[in-house]
Each structure stands twice: as structure tokens, then as C-alpha cells.
Design an enzyme around this catalytic site. Structure first.
Site, PDB file in Angstrom:
ATOM      1  CG  ASP A  36      37.357  45.049  11.372  1.00  0.00           C
ATOM      2  OD1 ASP A  36      37.583  43.857  11.115  1.00  0.00           O
ATOM      3  OD2 ASP A  36      37.230  45.933  10.489  1.00  0.00           O
ATOM      4  CD  GLU A  87      42.750  47.225   2.425  1.00  0.00           C
ATOM      5  OE1 GLU A  87      42.149  46.574   1.537  1.00  0.00           O
ATOM      6  OE2 GLU A  87      42.181  48.092   3.115  1.00  0.00           O
ATOM      7  CB  THR A 136      48.937  34.605   2.928  1.00  0.00           C
ATOM      8  OG1 THR A 136      48.821  33.971   1.656  1.00  0.00           O
ATOM      9  CG2 THR A 136      49.886  35.783   2.736  1.00  0.00           C
ATOM     10  CG  ASP A 137      49.461  29.732   0.459  1.00  0.00           C
ATOM     11  OD1 ASP A 137      49.005  30.858   0.186  1.00  0.00           O
ATOM     12  OD2 ASP A 137      48.970  28.674   0.009  1.00  0.00           O
ATOM     13  CE1 TYR A 162      47.076  39.801   1.550  1.00  0.00           C
ATOM     14  CE2 TYR A 162      47.585  37.931   0.132  1.00  0.00           C
ATOM     15  CZ  TYR A 162      47.122  38.436   1.343  1.00  0.00           C
ATOM     16  OH  TYR A 162      46.716  37.570   2.331  1.00  0.00           O
ATOM     17  N   PRO A 217      34.278  35.494 -14.806  1.00  0.00           N
ATOM     18  CG  PRO A 217      34.910  37.407 -13.609  1.00  0.00           C
ATOM     19  CD  PRO A 217      33.841  36.364 -13.705  1.00  0.00           C
ATOM     20  CG  ASN A 261      42.036  29.136 -10.457  1.00  0.00           C
ATOM     21  OD1 ASN A 261      42.086  28.757  -9.281  1.00  0.00           O
ATOM     22  ND2 ASN A 261      42.736  30.165 -10.897  1.00  0.00           N
ATOM     23  CG  ASP A 292      46.624  35.355 -16.340  1.00  0.00           C
ATOM     24  OD1 ASP A 292      45.898  35.277 -15.328  1.00  0.00           O
ATOM     25  OD2 ASP A 292      47.555  34.562 -16.579  1.00  0.00           O
ATOM     26  N   GLY A 295      51.138  39.261 -13.188  1.00  0.00           N
ATOM     27  CA  GLY A 295      52.009  38.509 -12.273  1.00  0.00           C
ATOM     28  C   GLY A 295      51.312  37.334 -11.600  1.00  0.00           C
ATOM     29  CE1 TYR A 353      36.750  40.181 -12.514  1.00  0.00           C
ATOM     30  CE2 TYR A 353      35.136  41.148 -11.041  1.00  0.00           C
ATOM     31  CZ  TYR A 353      36.237  40.353 -11.245  1.00  0.00           C
ATOM     32  OH  TYR A 353      36.841  39.739 -10.188  1.00  0.00           O
TER      33      TYR A 353
HETATM   34  P1  NAD Z   1      39.141  40.190   4.902  1.00  0.00           P
HETATM   35  O1  NAD Z   1      39.546  41.149   3.837  1.00  0.00           O
HETATM   36  O2  NAD Z   1      37.871  39.424   4.766  1.00  0.00           O
HETATM   37  O3  NAD Z   1      39.050  40.957   6.306  1.00  0.00           O
HETATM   38  C1  NAD Z   1      40.012  41.893   6.700  1.00  0.00           C
HETATM   39  C2  NAD Z   1      39.453  42.642   7.916  1.00  0.00           C
HETATM   40  O4  NAD Z   1      40.468  43.588   8.338  1.00  0.00           O
HETATM   41  C3  NAD Z   1      38.192  43.437   7.611  1.00  0.00           C
HETATM   42  O5  NAD Z   1      37.244  43.256   8.659  1.00  0.00           O
HETATM   43  C4  NAD Z   1      38.674  44.896   7.584  1.00  0.00           C
HETATM   44  O6  NAD Z   1      37.692  45.820   7.993  1.00  0.00           O
HETATM   45  C5  NAD Z   1      39.845  44.847   8.561  1.00  0.00           C
HETATM   46  N1  NAD Z   1      40.823  45.913   8.298  1.00  0.00           N
HETATM   47  C6  NAD Z   1      41.401  46.235   7.102  1.00  0.00           C
HETATM   48  N2  NAD Z   1      42.226  47.285   7.271  1.00  0.00           N
HETATM   49  C7  NAD Z   1      42.184  47.626   8.602  1.00  0.00           C
HETATM   50  C8  NAD Z   1      42.829  48.606   9.385  1.00  0.00           C
HETATM   51  N3  NAD Z   1      43.684  49.497   8.839  1.00  0.00           N
HETATM   52  N4  NAD Z   1      42.582  48.651  10.714  1.00  0.00           N
HETATM   53  C9  NAD Z   1      41.707  47.774  11.285  1.00  0.00           C
HETATM   54  N5  NAD Z   1      41.048  46.824  10.577  1.00  0.00           N
HETATM   55  C10 NAD Z   1      41.291  46.743   9.256  1.00  0.00           C
HETATM   56  O7  NAD Z   1      40.378  39.212   5.083  1.00  0.00           O
HETATM   57  P2  NAD Z   1      40.431  37.645   5.412  1.00  0.00           P
HETATM   58  O8  NAD Z   1      40.309  36.898   4.163  1.00  0.00           O
HETATM   59  O9  NAD Z   1      39.528  37.368   6.553  1.00  0.00           O
HETATM   60  O10 NAD Z   1      41.946  37.535   5.904  1.00  0.00           O
HETATM   61  C11 NAD Z   1      42.276  37.776   7.254  1.00  0.00           C
HETATM   62  C12 NAD Z   1      43.780  37.590   7.422  1.00  0.00           C
HETATM   63  O11 NAD Z   1      44.154  36.280   7.046  1.00  0.00           O
HETATM   64  C13 NAD Z   1      44.618  38.554   6.576  1.00  0.00           C
HETATM   65  O12 NAD Z   1      45.719  38.964   7.341  1.00  0.00           O
HETATM   66  C14 NAD Z   1      45.043  37.677   5.397  1.00  0.00           C
HETATM   67  O13 NAD Z   1      46.277  38.133   4.886  1.00  0.00           O
HETATM   68  C15 NAD Z   1      45.170  36.327   6.059  1.00  0.00           C
HETATM   69  N6  NAD Z   1      44.946  35.172   5.178  1.00  0.00           N
HETATM   70  C16 NAD Z   1      43.828  35.096   4.393  1.00  0.00           C
HETATM   71  C17 NAD Z   1      43.613  33.966   3.594  1.00  0.00           C
HETATM   72  C18 NAD Z   1      42.377  33.824   2.750  1.00  0.00           C
HETATM   73  O14 NAD Z   1      42.284  32.886   1.971  1.00  0.00           O
HETATM   74  N7  NAD Z   1      41.381  34.677   2.876  1.00  0.00           N
HETATM   75  C19 NAD Z   1      44.559  32.932   3.589  1.00  0.00           C
HETATM   76  C20 NAD Z   1      45.687  33.046   4.412  1.00  0.00           C
HETATM   77  C21 NAD Z   1      45.862  34.163   5.206  1.00  0.00           C
HETATM   78  P1  TYD Z   2      41.355  34.786  -5.204  1.00  0.00           P
HETATM   79  O1  TYD Z   2      40.100  34.263  -4.608  1.00  0.00           O
HETATM   80  O2  TYD Z   2      41.433  36.244  -5.537  1.00  0.00           O
HETATM   81  O3  TYD Z   2      42.538  34.358  -4.220  1.00  0.00           O
HETATM   82  P2  TYD Z   2      44.158  34.475  -4.423  1.00  0.00           P
HETATM   83  O4  TYD Z   2      44.452  35.341  -5.586  1.00  0.00           O
HETATM   84  O5  TYD Z   2      44.599  35.104  -3.138  1.00  0.00           O
HETATM   85  O6  TYD Z   2      44.623  33.068  -4.583  1.00  0.00           O
HETATM   86  O7  TYD Z   2      41.663  33.979  -6.535  1.00  0.00           O
HETATM   87  C1  TYD Z   2      41.783  32.562  -6.539  1.00  0.00           C
HETATM   88  C2  TYD Z   2      42.214  32.154  -7.943  1.00  0.00           C
HETATM   89  O8  TYD Z   2      41.129  32.432  -8.848  1.00  0.00           O
HETATM   90  C3  TYD Z   2      43.407  32.923  -8.476  1.00  0.00           C
HETATM   91  O9  TYD Z   2      44.205  32.049  -9.269  1.00  0.00           O
HETATM   92  C4  TYD Z   2      42.797  34.001  -9.350  1.00  0.00           C
HETATM   93  C5  TYD Z   2      41.544  33.336  -9.892  1.00  0.00           C
HETATM   94  N1  TYD Z   2      40.410  34.245 -10.154  1.00  0.00           N
HETATM   95  C6  TYD Z   2      39.771  34.228 -11.407  1.00  0.00           C
HETATM   96  O10 TYD Z   2      40.153  33.458 -12.318  1.00  0.00           O
HETATM   97  N2  TYD Z   2      38.730  35.087 -11.601  1.00  0.00           N
HETATM   98  C7  TYD Z   2      38.280  35.943 -10.639  1.00  0.00           C
HETATM   99  O11 TYD Z   2      37.328  36.701 -10.880  1.00  0.00           O
HETATM  100  C8  TYD Z   2      38.931  35.924  -9.356  1.00  0.00           C
HETATM  101  C9  TYD Z   2      38.483  36.859  -8.266  1.00  0.00           C
HETATM  102  C10 TYD Z   2      39.984  35.057  -9.159  1.00  0.00           C
END
Ligand code: NAD
Ligand code: TYD
Length: 356
Positions: A36, A87, A136-137, A162, A217, A261, A292, A295, A353
Site C-alpha cells: 500500500d 483511488e 465495482t458495479d 472513477y 449534505p 439515499n 447534485d 453526472g 461542502y
Molecule cells: P479505499 O479508498 O478505502 O482504499 C484504497 C487503498 O489503496 C488505500 O489503502 C490507499 O492507500 C491505496 N492506494 C491508493 N493509491 C495507491 C497506489 N498508487 N499504490 C498503492 N496503494 C494505493 O478503497 P476501498 O473502498 O477499500 O476499495 C478497494 C477496492 O475495491 C477499489 O479497487 C475499489 O474500486 C473497489 N470497490 C470498492 C467498493 C466500495 O464500496 N468501497 C465497491 C466495489 C469495489
Molecule cells: P458514496 O458513498 O460516495 O458512494 P458511490 O458514489 O460510489 O455510490 O455515495 C453514495 C450515495 O450517496 C451516492 O448516491 C451519492 C450520495 N451522497 C450524498 O448524497 N451526500 C454525500 O455527502 C455523499 C458522500 C454521498
């Protein structure tokens, strides 16, 4: 169980830390390397309980550093890669798409190429190897409210920087299978929730704000729909698919758990207020409708029938139970929250915000 040398990238992040914990505890005979870069989203405090275990090692590295990763593969004789480093926040990708292309696309490509060169140099080649990409979906785009769910056959149609970067990295992973024969797997999961999620995402941000009586928010009208899965259920699915999934396959992971939401926000308000002993409904006035998201995808919803039928996975937690556990965890771990929300985060939060 055979010994394996596994790199989990992004292991200090939200989902990665749950996966590292599961693997370190469940597979004492494996070497688990958490790779990491420790960006703002990576936090080694997420892994305090496993850091002293003999089968765990942390390596601070950027996934874009091809040479360093190639050296690590040789040195540690890596035979499995579970790639989560990315990211991950849509709002940040709207402000800074280049960082998302660099890490999510170029970083993934760099790992693939290093793995290819190392594994192809071995006498047994790709036998017993695995490159598993966690996606991700959101790559499928956005559903109308009366549409079907995303299946593994849904064409990719990403909208945000993203999801465009994640889609691109998924295509590179599949290309390394189709072109070079690398044993790859891609899974696409719905929104995760649970402990250790960075509080820029909806659920931890709102739990913390309700606790501190800060505005909540809500983007647009709050009518967007997300499909929520408890993070430990995602980690269990990854474990199962890493060991038993078929090479070159895609599996969708989700809990058939769609929430608008604003309805989810009301559940969080009710739960936090009940646990803190506040009068019911007293935090509803924190709801603040703001401009909003650009996108903003209307609806995500995952069909995970294939995973359930082929590999027998099922989510273990009902949503009510999961959200109760999650709220309690954030309320009980204010120190963790204070650590990750000091300094840079505070500036980011104000930028995001203030004046919306
Ligand atoms: P997160 O942002 O919490 O963690 C990302 C981690 O990657 C961090 O520890 C960060 O330090 C590390 N990182 C970022 N850039 C890096 C780099 N250049 N080199 C090495 N390490 C790096 O993310 P998360 O929510 O745990 O998601 C993890 C994975 O799962 C991602 O690939 C995301 O796209 C995928 N994912 C997340 C969700 C969700 O709801 N969170 C859902 C589906 C898929
Ligand atoms: P988020 O947790 O950022 O996940 P993703 O955009 O990957 O689905 O957001 C979840 C939903 O909540 C999304 O529809 C955006 C909305 N949202 C808010 O309304 N306010 C906020 O401050 C945040 C962070 C998200």
C-alpha cells in the site's frame, strides 16, 4: 493447504484491511503481503490486531512503481495477487481525474506487466498463479428505477472518471488473459459499508455528522439508489472466488439490498439517535439538500445469482443488523475517526461542502 505467497494491494484501505485480516487469521501457512502507498485513504491503524502475526508483512509501495513491484515478486516468489489499491471516491475523481487514471489504469497495468514478466520466467509459467482484480458495479453505468439488475452480461457504460478508470483497468486485466494466457479473475461488487471506511463516503460521513450535529449534505433530491453490502461479506466472497472461482470469469457480488439515499439516511439518523439516547427524530433537521453531484448515477443494483449458484456464496448479515453494527463501531471508535479526519481531511471537507 499449500503454502502461498500472496500480495494484497490496497490492504491498508477500507475493504483491503478486512480482507488482509481475514486471510492472515484464516491462512497461517500463507505469506500475506499488504502492499500500500498509504494515501489519505490508507491507514495502518486499521490492521493493529494483525500486524504482529508471523504470516503478515507490510510493504509501502506505489503500484505504479514497476521496478519495485517486479523485485518484490521475485524476492517473495509471489503466486497470487489480489488487487484492490485504487483511488475510490467518485467526488474526488470529478475534481482530479488524472490521479484516477494514473493509479487505477496505469497502476493496474504496471502490476499486470510485472506479474507477466515474472511468471513467464518460471519453469511452470502461469500454473498455480492468479491475478484477481477487485472492481465495482459502477462500470456498468446507471439503471433506470424500473430496470433490471446488472448481470455479468451487462455491457460496460461507465459515466464518472472513477468508473471510467475502473472499467479501463478491468479491460486490461481481461486483455492479459486473452492475449498472454494470464490466469485472471474480475469481480464487480456493489457499495460496501462497515467499519474502517474513510468518512468521505456516505455512511461514515453521515454517522459522524449526526453525532456532532453537523449538516448532512444530501446530493440532489436524495432519490438515487445504491445496493449495499456489508464489507465482511465482500471479503468472504473474495476469499471464496480467489480459491474456487474459474479463471477468466467475472462474478458480480451484491446483497440484493437496494436503498434510496434519503431512506437510508433516515435509518442512520434513527439508529444514531437511539444509541446516543437522543429524542427520536431530533436529528432530521440536519438533512440539508445540496447541489447534485455532476453526472450522478441514478441507480446501481447487482444480480449476484451466478456467484450464489456456482460457488454457494450468500451474504451473512441482514441490512438492519449490519447498519446497527456499523453505527455502533463508528460511535465506539471516535479516536479512529479523529485521527483520519484531522489535517488535510478537514480542508478537503470544507472545500467540498462549504458554499454548496
Ligand atoms: P479505499 O479508498 O478505502 O482504499 C484504497 C487503498 O489503496 C488505500 O489503502 C490507499 O492507500 C491505496 N492506494 C491508493 N493509491 C495507491 C497506489 N498508487 N499504490 C498503492 N496503494 C494505493 O478503497 P476501498 O473502498 O477499500 O476499495 C478497494 C477496492 O475495491 C477499489 O479497487 C475499489 O474500486 C473497489 N470497490 C470498492 C467498493 C466500495 O464500496 N468501497 C465497491 C466495489 C469495489
Ligand atoms: P458514496 O458513498 O460516495 O458512494 P458511490 O458514489 O460510489 O455510490 O455515495 C453514495 C450515495 O450517496 C451516492 O448516491 C451519492 C450520495 N451522497 C450524498 O448524497 N451526500 C454525500 O455527502 C455523499 C458522500 C454521498
Amino acid at each position: 493447504m499449500a503454502k502461498r505467497n500472496i500480495v494484497i494491494t490496497g490492504g491498508a484501505g477500507f475493504i483491503g484491511s478486512h480482507l488482509v485480516r481475514l486471510f492472515v487469521n484464516k491462512y497461517p501457512e500463507y505469506n500475506i503481503i499488504n502492499l500500500d502507498k498509504l494515501t489519505y485513504a490508507g491507514n495502518l491503524a486499521n490492521l493493529k490486531d494483525v500486524e504482529a502475526k508471523p504470516n503478515y508483512k507490510f510493504v509501502k509501495m506505489d503500484i505504479c512503481d514497476f521496478e519495485a513491484f517486479y523485485d518484490l515478486m521475485q524476492r517473495e516468489k509471489i503466486d497470487g495477487i489480489i488487487h484492490l489499491a485504487a483511488e475510490s471516491h467518485v467526488d474526488r475523481s470529478i475534481k482530479d481525474p488524472f490521479t484516477f487514471a494514473r493509479t487505477n489504469v496505469m497502476g493496474t497495468l504496471s502490476l499486470l506487466q510485472a506479474a507477466k514478466l515474472y511468471w513467464e520466467s518460471l519453469p511452470e509459467g502461469y500454473e498455480g498463479k492468479r491475478f484477481y482484480h477487485i472492481s465495482t458495479d459502477e462500470v456498468y453505468g446507471s439503471l433506470a428505477f424500473n430496470d433490471e439488475l446488472f448481470t455479468e452480461q451487462t455491457p460496460y457504460n461507465p459515466h464518472s472518471p472513477y468508473s471510467a478508470a475502473k472499467a479501463s483497468s478491468d479491460h486490461f486485466v481481461r486483455a492479459y488473459h486473452d492475449t498472454y494466457g494470464m490466469p485472471t479473475i474480475v469481480t464487480n461488487c456493489s457499495n460496501n459499508y462497515g467499519p474502517y471506511q474513510f468518512p468521505e463516503k456516505l455512511i461514515p460521513l453521515f454517522i459522524n455528522n449526526i453525532r456532532h450535529r453537523k449538516p448532512l449534505p444530501v446530493y440532489g433530491k436524495g432519490e438515487n439508489v445504491r445496493d449495499w453490502l456489508y464489507v465482511e461479506d465482500h471479503a468472504r466472497a473474495i476469499d471464496l472466488i480467489f480459491h474456487e472461482g474459474k479463471v477468466a470469469e467475472t462474478y458480480n457480488i451484491g446483497g440484493f439490498n437496494e436503498w434510496k439515499n434519503i431512506d437510508l439516511i433516515k435509518v442512520m439518523i434513527k439508529t444514531v439517535d437511539r444509541i446516543l439516547g437522543n429524542p427520536e427524530g431530533c436529528s432530521l433537521d440536519l438533512i440539508t439538500y445540496v447541489t447534485d453531484r455532476l453526472g450522478h448515477d441514478a441507480r446501481y443494483a447487482i444480480d449476484s445469482t451466478k456467484l450464489q449458484k456456482e460457488l454457494g456464496w450468500e451474504p451473512s448479515l441482514q441490512f438492519e443488523e449490519g447498519i446497527e453494527k456499523t453505527v455502533r463501531w463508528y460511535l465506539d471508535n471516535q479516536e479512529w475517526m479523529d485521527n483520519v479526519t484531522s489535517g488535510d481531511y478537514q480542508r478537503y471537507y470544507d472545500d467540498m461542502y462549504k458554499g454548496r
